[in-house]
Design a protein around this motif. Sequence first.
Motif, short mmCIF file in Angstrom:
data_model
loop_
_atom_site.label_atom_id
_atom_site.label_comp_id
_atom_site.label_asym_id
_atom_site.label_seq_id
_atom_site.Cartn_x
_atom_site.Cartn_y
_atom_site.Cartn_z
N MET A 1 29.02 -117.68 -29.46
CA MET A 1 28.04 -116.61 -29.30
C MET A 1 28.74 -115.32 -28.94
SD MET A 1 24.83 -116.27 -26.68
CE MET A 1 23.73 -117.14 -27.79
N SER A 2 28.34 -114.20 -29.57
CA SER A 2 28.86 -112.88 -29.25
C SER A 2 27.83 -112.12 -28.44
CB SER A 2 29.20 -112.11 -30.52
OG SER A 2 30.24 -112.74 -31.23
N ILE A 3 28.24 -111.62 -27.27
CA ILE A 3 27.35 -110.90 -26.37
C ILE A 3 27.87 -109.49 -26.20
CG2 ILE A 3 26.36 -110.83 -24.06
CD1 ILE A 3 26.90 -113.85 -23.88
N LEU A 4 27.04 -108.51 -26.50
CA LEU A 4 27.42 -107.11 -26.29
C LEU A 4 27.04 -106.71 -24.87
CD1 LEU A 4 28.42 -104.48 -27.87
CD2 LEU A 4 26.01 -103.84 -27.84
N VAL A 5 27.98 -106.10 -24.15
CA VAL A 5 27.76 -105.64 -22.79
C VAL A 5 27.91 -104.13 -22.74
CG1 VAL A 5 28.55 -105.72 -20.39
CG2 VAL A 5 28.59 -107.79 -21.80
N THR A 6 26.83 -103.43 -22.40
CA THR A 6 26.92 -101.99 -22.22
C THR A 6 27.28 -101.69 -20.77
OG1 THR A 6 24.60 -101.65 -21.57
CG2 THR A 6 25.10 -101.70 -23.94
N GLY A 7 27.79 -100.48 -20.53
CA GLY A 7 28.20 -100.13 -19.17
C GLY A 7 29.41 -100.91 -18.72
N ALA A 8 30.32 -101.18 -19.65
CA ALA A 8 31.45 -102.07 -19.36
C ALA A 8 32.50 -101.45 -18.45
CB ALA A 8 32.11 -102.52 -20.67
N SER A 9 32.42 -100.15 -18.19
CA SER A 9 33.36 -99.54 -17.25
C SER A 9 32.77 -99.44 -15.85
CB SER A 9 33.78 -98.15 -17.74
OG SER A 9 32.65 -97.29 -17.80
N GLY A 10 31.51 -99.83 -15.69
CA GLY A 10 30.87 -99.81 -14.39
C GLY A 10 31.26 -101.01 -13.55
N PHE A 11 30.73 -101.06 -12.34
CA PHE A 11 31.10 -102.12 -11.40
C PHE A 11 30.78 -103.51 -11.94
CE2 PHE A 11 29.49 -104.59 -7.59
CZ PHE A 11 30.74 -105.07 -7.23
N ILE A 12 29.52 -103.74 -12.31
CA ILE A 12 29.12 -105.06 -12.80
C ILE A 12 29.70 -105.31 -14.19
CG2 ILE A 12 27.18 -106.57 -13.36
CD1 ILE A 12 25.51 -104.86 -11.38
N GLY A 13 29.63 -104.30 -15.05
CA GLY A 13 30.10 -104.46 -16.42
C GLY A 13 31.58 -104.77 -16.51
N SER A 14 32.38 -104.14 -15.67
CA SER A 14 33.82 -104.39 -15.71
C SER A 14 34.15 -105.81 -15.26
CB SER A 14 34.56 -103.37 -14.83
OG SER A 14 34.14 -103.44 -13.48
N LYS A 56 24.70 -111.51 -31.06
CA LYS A 56 23.54 -112.38 -30.88
C LYS A 56 22.69 -111.96 -29.68
CE LYS A 56 24.80 -115.00 -34.29
NZ LYS A 56 24.05 -114.94 -35.57
N SER A 57 23.33 -111.48 -28.61
CA SER A 57 22.61 -111.08 -27.40
C SER A 57 23.22 -109.81 -26.84
CB SER A 57 22.67 -112.16 -26.32
OG SER A 57 22.09 -113.36 -26.76
N VAL A 58 22.40 -109.03 -26.15
CA VAL A 58 22.86 -107.81 -25.47
C VAL A 58 22.55 -107.93 -23.99
CG1 VAL A 58 22.38 -105.35 -25.13
CG2 VAL A 58 22.70 -106.26 -27.44
N ILE A 59 23.53 -107.61 -23.15
CA ILE A 59 23.32 -107.44 -21.71
C ILE A 59 23.45 -105.96 -21.42
CG2 ILE A 59 24.14 -107.98 -19.38
CD1 ILE A 59 25.27 -110.60 -20.47
N GLY A 96 19.18 -111.18 -31.40
CA GLY A 96 18.07 -112.05 -31.04
C GLY A 96 17.56 -111.91 -29.62
N ARG A 97 18.43 -111.48 -28.69
CA ARG A 97 18.01 -111.45 -27.27
C ARG A 97 18.53 -110.20 -26.57
NH1 ARG A 97 18.64 -116.74 -23.60
NH2 ARG A 97 17.12 -117.38 -25.19
N PHE A 98 17.70 -109.69 -25.66
CA PHE A 98 18.02 -108.49 -24.89
C PHE A 98 17.83 -108.80 -23.41
CE2 PHE A 98 17.40 -104.27 -23.11
CZ PHE A 98 18.16 -103.43 -23.91
#
Length: 301
Positions: A1-14, A56-59, A96-98
């Motif tokens: 599964m491929s998950i896209l993560v936005t805000g990847a330079s932030g505290f949680i995202g990193s 497939k999913s975005v966080i 498919g999922r957000f």
Amino acid sequence: MSILVTGASGFIGSWLALEHKNLVVSVSRNVQANSDFFIEDINRHTDWQTPLSGIKSVIHLAGTAHNRSGCHRKLLECDYEGTLKLMRDCGKYGVGRFVYISTVNVYSNFYSRHPFGVKTQLSPTTVKAEFCVSIENNLKEISNELGIELVIVRSPLVYGPNAPGNFSLLTKLVKKAPLLPFALVKNRRDFISVQNLVDLLIVCASHENAAGHVFLASDNETVSTREFIDAVAYGQGKKVLQVPIPIGLMRFFGRLIGKTRMIDQLFDDLEVDSSNISEILNWTPPYTMKEAMAMLRTEVK
């Protein structure tokens, strides 16, 4: 599964991008960040076609930074319009999922001895929380319209090495002050470590039963402010002496110096009911608070 993560330079995202680098595709607005994709700004005009290819999913973690003054315009453009545009593009490009990260500040009854739950009436306490409520409602409409699975995670304060905001202030206070005035504080508050939250978000992005649910994240360890500060001190390899200062006196002093909200956060209750996470996802936090706090010694100075 491929998950896209936005805000990847932030505290949680990193943390998420580092802990699950073989699973996620990272997006950042920070050109210096080591992310898979750079997006200059998130708003209603952002083109997500390339980052969403094969996803497939975005966080969705990107949003307006902590405690930024005069940020109403950014909340509207980035947090509100940008989030809704991203979810619509998910529908357009076959995602498919957000998974949307909201806040427990959508609740306001800090004096209640009853934990907040998924059925508790929403009454946001900050401007940002008001936007979160509006975003949640609109995402639910888009989910129904486009058939995208939506998962909402409402989080309390997130702590961990190099955490921003109030936790950063607290760790600095514990480092510098040998005496702290919280011995009489017996409130009940829930928190979640960044390690536990990241693990939960991955489960929310992938578990077949997560779709359509709202989850209130926590470590499942309800503690008082005094106990939380003791845990912070332990994590830093320090000992602090908690002295018995009357809470009413500290509230009065807080009002005098214009810090009423900060005092409320220190002394009021904020307990959440996270039981549906275990029931629906069969998930329990992988780290205890003590184990998570021990990682404070790895903070980048």
